[in-house]
Scaffold this active site. Structure first.
Site, PDB file in Angstrom:
ATOM      1  CE  LYS A  19     -28.692  93.307  95.730  1.00 19.19           C
ATOM      2  NZ  LYS A  19     -29.235  92.756  94.502  1.00 19.19           N
ATOM      3  CG  ASP A  32     -28.005  89.515  93.004  1.00 19.67           C
ATOM      4  OD1 ASP A  32     -28.973  88.805  93.314  1.00 19.67           O
ATOM      5  OD2 ASP A  32     -27.827  90.669  93.455  1.00 19.67           O
TER       6      ASP A  32
HETATM    7  P1  NAP Z   1     -29.403 100.272  92.591  1.00 11.42           P
HETATM    8  O1  NAP Z   1     -28.016  99.823  92.815  1.00 11.42           O
HETATM    9  O2  NAP Z   1     -29.953 101.330  93.485  1.00 11.42           O
HETATM   10  O3  NAP Z   1     -29.503 100.818  91.068  1.00 11.42           O
HETATM   11  C1  NAP Z   1     -30.697 101.362  90.580  1.00 11.42           C
HETATM   12  C2  NAP Z   1     -30.563 101.604  89.063  1.00 11.42           C
HETATM   13  O4  NAP Z   1     -31.855 102.055  88.603  1.00 11.42           O
HETATM   14  C3  NAP Z   1     -29.565 102.686  88.683  1.00 11.42           C
HETATM   15  O5  NAP Z   1     -28.974 102.352  87.455  1.00 11.42           O
HETATM   16  C4  NAP Z   1     -30.465 103.924  88.533  1.00 11.42           C
HETATM   17  O6  NAP Z   1     -29.953 104.882  87.632  1.00 11.42           O
HETATM   18  C5  NAP Z   1     -31.686 103.300  87.923  1.00 11.42           C
HETATM   19  N1  NAP Z   1     -32.890 104.091  88.114  1.00 11.42           N
HETATM   20  C6  NAP Z   1     -33.565 104.280  89.277  1.00 11.42           C
HETATM   21  N2  NAP Z   1     -34.646 105.059  89.053  1.00 11.42           N
HETATM   22  C7  NAP Z   1     -34.646 105.353  87.725  1.00 11.42           C
HETATM   23  C8  NAP Z   1     -35.514 106.113  86.884  1.00 11.42           C
HETATM   24  N3  NAP Z   1     -36.590 106.730  87.380  1.00 11.42           N
HETATM   25  N4  NAP Z   1     -35.221 106.169  85.577  1.00 11.42           N
HETATM   26  C9  NAP Z   1     -34.146 105.553  85.068  1.00 11.42           C
HETATM   27  N5  NAP Z   1     -33.284 104.822  85.807  1.00 11.42           N
HETATM   28  C10 NAP Z   1     -33.535 104.724  87.124  1.00 11.42           C
HETATM   29  O7  NAP Z   1     -30.436  99.047  92.643  1.00 11.42           O
HETATM   30  P2  NAP Z   1     -30.150  97.504  92.314  1.00 11.42           P
HETATM   31  O8  NAP Z   1     -29.695  96.803  93.539  1.00 11.42           O
HETATM   32  O9  NAP Z   1     -29.308  97.446  91.096  1.00 11.42           O
HETATM   33  O10 NAP Z   1     -31.641  96.962  92.034  1.00 11.42           O
HETATM   34  C11 NAP Z   1     -32.367  97.401  90.913  1.00 11.42           C
HETATM   35  C12 NAP Z   1     -33.659  96.602  90.775  1.00 11.42           C
HETATM   36  O11 NAP Z   1     -33.383  95.228  90.552  1.00 11.42           O
HETATM   37  C13 NAP Z   1     -34.557  96.646  92.011  1.00 11.42           C
HETATM   38  O12 NAP Z   1     -35.883  96.804  91.570  1.00 11.42           O
HETATM   39  C14 NAP Z   1     -34.365  95.285  92.641  1.00 11.42           C
HETATM   40  O13 NAP Z   1     -35.513  94.867  93.370  1.00 11.42           O
HETATM   41  C15 NAP Z   1     -34.156  94.411  91.422  1.00 11.42           C
HETATM   42  N6  NAP Z   1     -33.390  93.191  91.741  1.00 11.42           N
HETATM   43  C16 NAP Z   1     -33.963  91.978  91.490  1.00 11.42           C
HETATM   44  C17 NAP Z   1     -33.254  90.827  91.762  1.00 11.42           C
HETATM   45  C18 NAP Z   1     -33.885  89.498  91.512  1.00 11.42           C
HETATM   46  O14 NAP Z   1     -33.419  88.518  92.102  1.00 11.42           O
HETATM   47  N7  NAP Z   1     -34.856  89.398  90.661  1.00 11.42           N
HETATM   48  C19 NAP Z   1     -31.958  90.882  92.288  1.00 11.42           C
HETATM   49  C20 NAP Z   1     -31.397  92.146  92.499  1.00 11.42           C
HETATM   50  C21 NAP Z   1     -32.114  93.303  92.221  1.00 11.42           C
HETATM   51  P3  NAP Z   1     -28.933 106.035  88.135  1.00 11.42           P
HETATM   52  O15 NAP Z   1     -27.562 105.404  88.109  1.00 11.42           O
HETATM   53  O16 NAP Z   1     -29.102 107.116  87.143  1.00 11.42           O
HETATM   54  O17 NAP Z   1     -29.365 106.424  89.518  1.00 11.42           O
END
Ligand code: NAP
Length: 483
Positions: A285, A321
């Site tokens: 993203k 989003d």
């Molecule tokens: P991203 O940019 O890669 O960010 C991931 C986040 O998760 C970061 O803050 C990361 O922390 C944290 N994280 C990952 N593994 C972790 C762990 N084991 N323990 C603690 N924190 C952890 O991903 P994103 O695009 O924000 O998406 C995140 C989630 O939201 C995904 O599961 C996605 O499918 C979901 N999502 C859903 C929708 C919807 O429409 N419902 C829309 C968008 C996203 P660090 O900074 O420390 O790495």
């Protein structure tokens, strides 16, 4: 043509699978390498048990199959089967002249001359395809393991370079999935499918999903191609939402997951196919921003893009989003109550940025809690929030911002770290607990909040709300039917 690969141990089980999918398929591949010894002893009988043309295949282990006998045994088995009059036989490119070939020629069975690479994509696919057939009647087939975007790109180039010849060319694995849906459009004679749980090769889907979700038979040269890029991406529900929308509105378009590990290669693929619109998910993203010719204000403010549209001046980026996140929340709180609330956002990734921006635009006081402290601090500075690391005494700090608690990390997501990232926090039961992860529908975070009596919101609601806005951007029309 849609071919159903049959990998059961007995004829009876295989006939049951054929009956289940009969309306979706054009031909069968009997994978005799999966058959039990009793069925193998009657291999020649199988074509007479069905009205569909059958390919006889006895795949070796080295090519991703299950046959464990000697090469002489395998060729004897093929030769024995061919006596029954199969429509096609799959024979590998490295085989010398053999009895099976002679029987095939006597019986009018067409030879599919196949090449399998279960580890990668060879350097020169067009030359390979052109040199595979030994006679004009033979059909060349290459099934190549696609492990990333550049592999897919090379396979797509090969389709274009060999568009003057009949062939079967497929990319195996998740990154090769688009080739399984677009075979007709790209110029492959058939695509292979199998029943769920009996996958004959990596990347197969079942014929019903291919026909109903992806509307395989309606895809032509003029079908508009949309997609979603992410890594991983095959779990996403977005193809369900958008393809159902296209079908219900009679729009000639298809929406396909593109597992993408190299954005530059993806944008070349997008030009080649061409792809006219695209959803963007984890982890791209933020990384797609330099590829955009124009960004909507939400993309600028959030620093993340989840929707791209191809225009004559290049790719335009949007972020659905933000509104998709707000819609389910506002349904519960209304705008005035929301503005007076205090919220904790767990996570500091792309989705968190959209949530924080949305909350701050209503004046909500926000605490950001993240595993990597610096990322939380940086976002807090940018959006005027408090921040804390996801370690130490975070539970006490969350208690000061707990009207709403929003979980935006990938924790809890199927196949990921399937835990509640704030397991030390004790819900009081008065919080609104919102997890944007949508698979599974109830994450460990939501389960704990529910147990305490909290109002909960699952990620499915946001997914649908942002998907509706995305669909409107893609088509100019409202999504009327939800899957
Ligand atoms: P991203 O940019 O890669 O960010 C991931 C986040 O998760 C970061 O803050 C990361 O922390 C944290 N994280 C990952 N593994 C972790 C762990 N084991 N323990 C603690 N924190 C952890 O991903 P994103 O695009 O924000 O998406 C995140 C989630 O939201 C995904 O599961 C996605 O499918 C979901 N999502 C859903 C929708 C919807 O429409 N419902 C829309 C968008 C996203 P660090 O900074 O420390 O790495």
């Amino acid at each position: 043509m849609i071919c159903l690969s049959l990998t059961a141990e007995t004829f009876e089980e295989n006939l049951g699978i054929i009956a289940r999918y009969r309306q979706y398929i054009d031909l069968l591949e009997l994978r005799a390498d999966f058959l039990g010894t009793s069925a193998c002893s009657h291999l020649e009988r199988f074509p007479s048990l069905t009205d569909l043309p059958v390919i006889l295949t006895v795949r070796r282990k080295q090519d991703g199959g299950a046959f464990s006998g000697t090469e002489a045994d395998r060729l004897r088995l093929i030769a024995k089967g061919l006596v029954g009059g199969y429509a096609y036989v799959d024979l590998e490119s490295d085989l010398g002249e053999n009895q099976a070939e002679r029987i095939a020629s006597g019986k009018g069975t067409r030879i599919i001359r196949s090449f399998h690479d279960t580890r990668g994509v060879p350097a020169d696919i067009p030359s390979l395809l052109r040199t595979l057939p030994r006679t004009k009647r033979e059909i060349p087939k290459a099934a190549l393991m696609c492990s990333g975007s550049t592999d897919l790109e090379r396979i797509l180039h090969a389709y274009a370079a060999c568009n003057d010849m009949g062939k079967i060319l497929l990319g195996m694995g998740d990154a090769g999935f688009p080739t399984r849906v677009l075979t007709g459009r790209l110029g492959s004679l058939m695509t292979y499918t199998s029943a769920p749980g009996t996958r004959a090769a990596p990347g197969h889907i079942d014929p019903e999903t291919l026909s109903t979700r992806y509307r395989y038979r309606t895809i032509t040269g003029s079908t508009r191609i949309y997609g979603i890029i992410g890594n991983p991406v095959m779990h996403t529900r977005s193809p369900l939402i958008h393809n159902a929308g296209f079908a219900s509105l009679g729009i000639d378009a298809v929406y396909i997951p593109f597992q993408t590990d190299d954005l530059e290669a993806f944008f070349r693929i997008a030009d080649m196919l061409p792809i006219v619109g695209c959803s963007v998910t984890i982890p791209h993203k933020e990384a797609v921003l330099p590829f955009l010719a124009k960004q909507a204000p939400d993309v600028n403010a959030v620093g993340a893009c989840n929707t791209m549209l191809k225009t004559h001046t290049g790719w335009e980026g949007y972020n659905t989003d933000v509104q998709g996140f707000l819609e389910p929340l506002l349904l519960r709180t209304g705008t005035e109550r929301l503005a007076r609330m205090k919220a904790t956002v767990i996570g500091a990734g792309g989705a968190a940025r959209a949530a924080i921006y949305a909350l701050r635009s209503f004046g909500v006081q926000v605490l950001i809690v993240n595993r990597t402290r610096e990322k939380a601090e940086e976002l807090a500075k940018q959006f005027g929030c408090a921040s804390a690391p996801l370690s130490g005494a975070y539970a006490g700090i969350i208690s000061e911002f707990n009207d709403i608690i929003i979980q935006t990390t990938s924790c809890g997501m199927t196949g990921h770290h399937e835990e509640n990232p704030i397991s030390e926090y004790r819900f009081r039961g008065t919080e609104i607990a919102y997890d944007i992860v949508y698979s599974p529908p109830v994450t460990p975070f939501l389960a704990q909040a529910r147990k305490a009596g909290c109002m909960t919101i699952g990620g499915e609601e946001m997914l649908t709300a942002q998907g509706k806005r995305q669909f409107r951007l893609f088509t100019g029309k409202d999504l009327t039917q939800e899957p």
